[in-house]
Design a protein around this motif. Structure first.
Motif, PDB file in Angstrom:
ATOM      1  N   PRO A 250       0.807  -1.219   0.000  1.00  0.00           N
ATOM      2  CA  PRO A 250       0.000   0.000   0.000  1.00  0.00           C
ATOM      3  C   PRO A 250       0.843   1.274   0.000  1.00  0.00           C
ATOM      4  CG  PRO A 250      -0.057  -1.073   2.155  1.00  0.00           C
ATOM      5  CD  PRO A 250       0.625  -2.017   1.218  1.00  0.00           C
ATOM      6  N   LEU A 251       2.122   1.149   0.278  1.00  0.00           N
ATOM      7  CA  LEU A 251       3.007   2.317   0.281  1.00  0.00           C
ATOM      8  C   LEU A 251       3.556   2.610  -1.112  1.00  0.00           C
ATOM      9  CD1 LEU A 251       4.997   1.575   3.566  1.00  0.00           C
ATOM     10  CD2 LEU A 251       3.259   3.333   3.238  1.00  0.00           C
ATOM     11  N   GLY A 252       4.124   1.582  -1.761  1.00  0.00           N
ATOM     12  CA  GLY A 252       4.755   1.787  -3.061  1.00  0.00           C
ATOM     13  C   GLY A 252       3.944   1.322  -4.244  1.00  0.00           C
ATOM     14  N   LYS A 253       2.779   0.673  -3.990  1.00  0.00           N
ATOM     15  CA  LYS A 253       1.886   0.186  -5.046  1.00  0.00           C
ATOM     16  C   LYS A 253       2.574  -0.829  -5.969  1.00  0.00           C
ATOM     17  CE  LYS A 253      -1.004   3.165  -3.408  1.00  0.00           C
ATOM     18  NZ  LYS A 253      -2.064   2.699  -2.470  1.00  0.00           N
ATOM     19  N   MET A 254       3.637  -1.441  -5.500  1.00  0.00           N
ATOM     20  CA  MET A 254       4.329  -2.481  -6.263  1.00  0.00           C
ATOM     21  C   MET A 254       4.327  -3.775  -5.461  1.00  0.00           C
ATOM     22  SD  MET A 254       7.561  -0.299  -7.760  1.00  0.00           S
ATOM     23  CE  MET A 254       8.175  -1.721  -8.664  1.00  0.00           C
ATOM     24  N   ARG A 255       4.566  -4.895  -6.147  1.00  0.00           N
ATOM     25  CA  ARG A 255       4.526  -6.188  -5.474  1.00  0.00           C
ATOM     26  C   ARG A 255       5.565  -6.240  -4.350  1.00  0.00           C
ATOM     27  NH1 ARG A 255       4.243 -11.977  -8.500  1.00  0.00           N
ATOM     28  NH2 ARG A 255       2.278 -10.986  -9.189  1.00  0.00           N
ATOM     29  N   MET A 256       5.144  -6.740  -3.207  1.00  0.00           N
ATOM     30  CA  MET A 256       6.017  -6.819  -2.041  1.00  0.00           C
ATOM     31  C   MET A 256       7.085  -7.885  -2.228  1.00  0.00           C
ATOM     32  SD  MET A 256       3.138  -6.513   0.995  1.00  0.00           S
ATOM     33  CE  MET A 256       2.025  -7.719   0.250  1.00  0.00           C
ATOM     34  N   SER A 257       8.243  -7.651  -1.633  1.00  0.00           N
ATOM     35  CA  SER A 257       9.303  -8.657  -1.612  1.00  0.00           C
ATOM     36  C   SER A 257       9.414  -9.300  -0.233  1.00  0.00           C
ATOM     37  CB  SER A 257      10.644  -8.024  -2.006  1.00  0.00           C
ATOM     38  OG  SER A 257      10.942  -6.928  -1.162  1.00  0.00           O
ATOM     39  N   ASN A 258       9.129  -8.512   0.823  1.00  0.00           N
ATOM     40  CA  ASN A 258       9.120  -9.036   2.193  1.00  0.00           C
ATOM     41  C   ASN A 258       7.818  -8.601   2.872  1.00  0.00           C
ATOM     42  OD1 ASN A 258      11.948 -10.268   2.754  1.00  0.00           O
ATOM     43  ND2 ASN A 258      12.420  -8.297   1.801  1.00  0.00           N
ATOM     44  N   PRO A 259       6.715  -9.322   2.611  1.00  0.00           N
ATOM     45  CA  PRO A 259       5.432  -8.924   3.192  1.00  0.00           C
ATOM     46  C   PRO A 259       5.442  -9.075   4.705  1.00  0.00           C
ATOM     47  CG  PRO A 259       5.258 -11.098   2.184  1.00  0.00           C
ATOM     48  CD  PRO A 259       6.611 -10.575   1.830  1.00  0.00           C
ATOM     49  N   CYS A 260       5.075  -8.043   5.402  1.00  0.00           N
ATOM     50  CA  CYS A 260       5.074  -8.111   6.868  1.00  0.00           C
ATOM     51  C   CYS A 260       3.910  -7.308   7.415  1.00  0.00           C
ATOM     52  CB  CYS A 260       6.400  -7.600   7.438  1.00  0.00           C
ATOM     53  SG  CYS A 260       6.546  -5.796   7.457  1.00  0.00           S
ATOM     54  N   ARG A 261       3.625  -7.510   8.682  1.00  0.00           N
ATOM     55  CA  ARG A 261       2.654  -6.709   9.418  1.00  0.00           C
ATOM     56  C   ARG A 261       2.951  -6.890  10.904  1.00  0.00           C
ATOM     57  NH1 ARG A 261      -0.602 -11.069   7.673  1.00  0.00           N
ATOM     58  NH2 ARG A 261      -1.401 -12.333   9.394  1.00  0.00           N
ATOM     59  N   PRO A 262       2.522  -5.961  11.756  1.00  0.00           N
ATOM     60  CA  PRO A 262       2.786  -6.086  13.190  1.00  0.00           C
ATOM     61  C   PRO A 262       1.967  -7.203  13.818  1.00  0.00           C
ATOM     62  CG  PRO A 262       2.232  -3.815  12.573  1.00  0.00           C
ATOM     63  CD  PRO A 262       1.872  -4.682  11.419  1.00  0.00           C
ATOM     64  N   THR A 263       2.502  -7.801  14.839  1.00  0.00           N
ATOM     65  CA  THR A 263       1.766  -8.835  15.571  1.00  0.00           C
ATOM     66  C   THR A 263       0.606  -8.224  16.345  1.00  0.00           C
ATOM     67  OG1 THR A 263       3.317  -8.597  17.426  1.00  0.00           O
ATOM     68  CG2 THR A 263       3.796 -10.307  15.797  1.00  0.00           C
ATOM     69  N   THR A 264       0.609  -6.905  16.489  1.00  0.00           N
ATOM     70  CA  THR A 264      -0.459  -6.222  17.221  1.00  0.00           C
ATOM     71  C   THR A 264      -1.647  -5.876  16.332  1.00  0.00           C
ATOM     72  OG1 THR A 264       0.772  -4.159  16.843  1.00  0.00           O
ATOM     73  CG2 THR A 264       1.080  -5.245  18.962  1.00  0.00           C
TER      74      THR A 264
END
Length: 387
Positions: A250-264
């Protein structure tokens, strides 16, 4: 340097005495090591049990001045305090031998003497905040501070951006010479302030990404169960059989290479770890780009499920949207659906192509509006006989 003709034994004894004197001044034993803290020789230092928030881009190597309160003397509005610290031999060597001398970089010292201020509050972790009308001098030289942010509020003093200060260029990198920090500030009625000085190592976004990857990925089975729970939630009034998500950041509008999200966070949508860290390196907000909740570095984890999706051969290179199913599986968006979405977007762009060229508020004189096409009556064709 030993004078020619001098007694070598006498020279070694003098050198040993000098080292012991330097060690005593720095608050160490004669064989001090890197982990020990130097003695605080400042007068009227009152230590406080305040914890400052950790800064991911700075690795902590020790405290040169433990969190101490800025003590106000008398009832005057403007106050002044002085603090002193001495570097150990190892600390001085670490700073001097880890300089980045490239002309293109802004970081001169990778190991830094870092100054931080925060409110005096022992109930929770404190973020950086400058006291009002702050002025700092190090060894008699004025220390540059962040410029205050202008405000439109009346009778409100502009605040400086909350960030740590690098004192290294103004410090004496010697185990025998004390460093003096003089602080002037305006006393705030009912609010106390804390000062702390640390030895830290400056890290880059690439280093933080490497450490994040080394921490390991969140197992794909965890995300699969989360998908099942969200799509089979009986409490929802509207039954959802599938869910469309994107593997584009959602930041760069390009396919992610290291998809992450917070555990919270409890949402499924991920963002690219590399881009997220680069943005926080420039301006640290540590805010989730999906839900705007706090996304602290220590809570980030690479998602194994979406990492498998990105590497899967079933997902075309030009396609970034996928459908999540109730059983936790996924499949690419059907081509018919994706083409229909593209057509709707193109049609929407065409409809929004009308431009208002009027310079008055009513827009009646020069508006260019899309008028319905008037079909002209077909002209009668006259046949000519050429015989």
């Amino acid at each position: 340097m030993m004078v020619p003709g001098a007694n070598p034994m006498q020279y070694l004894q003098q050198a040993a005495a000098y080292q012991q004197q330097a060690a005593a001044l720095a608050g160490r034993g004669p064989y001090g090591h890197h982990g020990q803290q130097p003695q605080q020789v400042a007068n009227q230092v009152r230590l406080v049990n305040v914890t400052l928030k950790s800064l991911p881009f700075y690795e902590h190597h020790g405290a040169l001045l433990q969190p101490s309160s800025l003590l106000a003397k008398g009832t005057g509005r403007f106050q002044e305090a002085q603090f002193t610290f001495v570097l150990t031999v190892q600390q001085a060597n670490d700073i001097a031998s880890n300089r980045d001398i490239r002309a293109t970089t802004k970081v001169n010292y990778l190991h830094q003497v870092q100054l931080r201020f925060c409110p005096l509050d022992t109930t929770k972790e404190q973020g950086d905040e400058f006291p009002p009308s702050i002025c700092v001098q190090v060894n008699g030289k004025m220390c540059p501070l962040p410029n205050p942010i202008p405000t439109n509020k009346p009778n409100v003093e502009p605040k400086r951006p909350p960030k740590p200060i690098d004192l290294t260029p103004l410090c004496k990198l010697s185990p025998t010479l004390p460093n003096t920090v003089n602080v002037k500030w305006a006393a705030d009625q009912g609010k106390g302030w804390v000062i702390a000085i640390y030895l830290v190592e400056k890290l880059t976004s690439d280093q933080l990404l490497e450490r994040l990857v080394q921490k390991g990925t969140r197992q794909s089975e965890f995300t699969r169960e989360l998908i099942k729970k969200k799509l089979n939630d009986e409490g929802d009034e509207i039954a959802t059989t599938n869910l469309k998500v994107t593997v584009a950041c959602p930041l760069g509008k390009m396919r992610m290479s290291n998809p992450c999200r917070p555990t919270t966070c409890d949402h499924l949508q991920c963002f690219d770890a590399s881009l997220f860290l680069q943005m926080n390196e420039r301006k640290p907000t540590w805010q989730c780009p999906v839900c705007d909740s706090p996304a602290l570095y220590q809570n980030l984890m690479v998602d194994g499920y979406f990492q498998e999706v990105i590497k899967a051969k079933e997902l075309p290179e030009e396609e970034n949207e996928i459908i999540l199913n109730q059983d936790g599986s996924w499949h690419p968006v059907p081509k018919d659906d994706s083409e229909e979405v593209k057509k709707k977007e193109e049609k929407k762009d065409e409809n929004s192509a009308m431009v208002d060229l009027s310079d008055d508020e009513g827009g009646s004189s020069g508006a260019v509006a899309a008028a319905p096409a008037v079909a002209s009556a077909p002209t009668e064709i006259e046949c000519i006989d050429i015989e």
